[in-house]
Design a protein around this motif. Structure first.
Motif, short mmCIF file in Angstrom:
data_model
loop_
_atom_site.label_atom_id
_atom_site.label_comp_id
_atom_site.label_asym_id
_atom_site.label_seq_id
_atom_site.Cartn_x
_atom_site.Cartn_y
_atom_site.Cartn_z
N HIS A 20 -13.16 -1.96 1.24
CA HIS A 20 -12.15 -0.93 1.48
C HIS A 20 -12.92 0.28 2.02
O HIS A 20 -13.06 1.30 1.34
CB HIS A 20 -11.42 -0.61 0.18
CG HIS A 20 -10.11 0.11 0.35
ND1 HIS A 20 -9.72 0.71 1.54
CD2 HIS A 20 -9.10 0.34 -0.52
CE1 HIS A 20 -8.54 1.27 1.38
NE2 HIS A 20 -8.13 1.05 0.14
N LEU A 39 -6.62 5.16 -7.20
CA LEU A 39 -5.17 5.07 -7.35
C LEU A 39 -4.66 3.82 -6.62
O LEU A 39 -5.27 3.42 -5.64
CB LEU A 39 -4.47 6.34 -6.87
CG LEU A 39 -4.89 7.65 -7.56
CD1 LEU A 39 -4.11 8.83 -6.94
CD2 LEU A 39 -4.68 7.60 -9.06
N SER A 50 0.86 -1.19 0.00
CA SER A 50 0.00 0.00 0.00
C SER A 50 0.89 1.23 0.00
O SER A 50 1.91 1.25 0.68
CB SER A 50 -0.88 0.02 1.25
OG SER A 50 -1.50 1.27 1.42
N THR A 51 0.52 2.22 -0.76
CA THR A 51 1.19 3.52 -0.67
C THR A 51 0.28 4.51 0.03
O THR A 51 0.59 5.02 1.10
CB THR A 51 1.55 4.04 -2.08
OG1 THR A 51 2.42 3.10 -2.70
CG2 THR A 51 2.25 5.41 -2.00
N THR A 83 -2.88 4.30 1.47
CA THR A 83 -3.59 4.01 2.72
C THR A 83 -2.61 3.97 3.89
O THR A 83 -2.87 4.53 4.96
CB THR A 83 -4.38 2.69 2.60
OG1 THR A 83 -5.08 2.70 1.35
CG2 THR A 83 -5.38 2.54 3.72
N1 CP Z 1 -6.32 3.46 -2.95
C1 CP Z 1 -5.53 2.61 -2.25
O1 CP Z 1 -5.97 1.76 -1.47
O2 CP Z 1 -4.20 2.79 -2.51
P1 CP Z 1 -3.04 1.95 -1.82
O3 CP Z 1 -3.14 0.53 -2.31
O4 CP Z 1 -1.75 2.60 -2.29
O5 CP Z 1 -3.21 2.03 -0.35
#
Ligand code: CP
Length: 305
Positions: free
Chosen positions: A131, A261, A50-51, A53
């Motif tokens: 999510h 994203l 993950s970036t 979140t």
């Molecule tokens: N939108 C989202 O969940 O991005 P990450 O996977 O980078 O957390």
């Protein structure tokens, strides 16, 4: 509101409204100094990459004066000669922290976690299922732009069935009235029947279309093509068919293009400079909504425990 944020289904309209109002307060006062709260410590446990979140919740915590500790990436297990069980990891960290933010590939992961902690737990993505924090960010973004989610006309595209962000957004939209969702995707990538049934229950409209009416939409929600696709790889031809181009953006008028994203190649980079591109604003909104979530679930809830 329940102590844990595990599913968007547990959030009432009034809760959503309150979280959005608090996020907006944070947005308008981004540099307000808060004292360090030494009684609170967040455990950010990301067993999937993950970036946004992970960094988003870490930044949100720091802005609220909360320190964090982290586990991230799946190497947690790979580097051990034998993997530690998830219950043991939770029992180990439980005395160190006052709340958990958790992402895991297993859809039923929380049934393994909740017996071993009484701290608030925030679902940061469980498999392809939910999510909820992303749905709150997405709903807040639509509310900021249009003033209401009732009556919105939304085109959703990408691998909707396997997008936990899209699934949770549908469950959030189901709480509103007169929302129209058009799914523009392959039949086998469309939402599961249950997701559609739950959505249309409240005088909302759903349709599948191979030629959506871009000009009448207020939101295009491009969910992308998740890297882990249970039904196999997506062909380039399929990906290209659902790519958002500058021509589509120009047809959208006053509408906005959203994407949770990371954007891989489902939106052409030359869309980025159009007034319709809203995905980086949506990402920024994520910081303020995550602050509101942490305040509600991890500071206020923690003080009530
Ligand atoms: N939108 C989202 O969940 O991005 P990450 O996977 O980078 O957390």
């Amino acid at each position: 509101m329940p102590q844990n944020l595990l599913s968007i289904k547990d959030i009432a309209r009034a809760d959503f409204q309150a979280l959005c109002e608090q996020a907006e307060t944070f947005r308008q006062n981004p540099d307000e100094a808060v004292p360090i709260d030494t009684s609170q410590q967040g455990g950010l446990l990301f067993f999937e990459s993950s970036t946004r979140t992970r960094i988003g919740f870490e930044t949100a915590a720091w802005k609220l004066g909360i320190k964090t500790v982290s586990i991230y990436e799946t190497k947690h297990n790979d580097t051990m000669s034998a993997a530690e069980s998830l219950p043991d990891t939770i029992r180990t960290l439980n005395p160190y922290v006052s709340f958990f933010c958790i992402r895991h590939s297993d859809e039923v992961v929380f049934s393994q976690i909740l017996p071993y902690t009484s701290h608030p737990v925030v679902n940061c993505g469980n498999g392809t299922q939910e999510h909820p924090t992303q749905a709150l960010i997405d709903g807040y973004t639509m509310l900021s732009r249009f003033g209401s989610l009732d009556g919105l006309n939304i085109i959703m595209t990408g691998a909707l069935r396997y997008s936990r962000a899209a699934n949770s957004l549908m469950a959030l939209l189901a709480k509103f009235n007169g929302v129209s969702v058009t799914a523009f995707t392959e039949s086998d990538l469309d939402f599961r029947d249950k997701v559609i049934r739950d959505f249309v229950g409240n005088s909302n409209e759903y349709r599948h279309s191979d030629s959506p009416d871009w000009g009448n939409a207020q939101v295009i929600y491009s969910a992308g093509f998740t890297p882990s696709n249970p039904s196999g790889d997506y062909s380039q031809a399929v990906r290209d068919k659902y790519k958002i181009t500058r021509e589509i953006a120009n047809n959208l008028g006053d509408g906005i293009i959203m994407n949770p994203l990371p954007r891989i190649n489902e939106i052409d980079p030359d869309v980025d400079e159009t007034p319709q591109a809203h995905y980086f604003q949506q990402n920024e909104n994520g910081l303020y909504m995550r602050m509101a979530i942490l305040e509600r679930y991890c500071l206020l809830a923690g003080s009530m425990c």
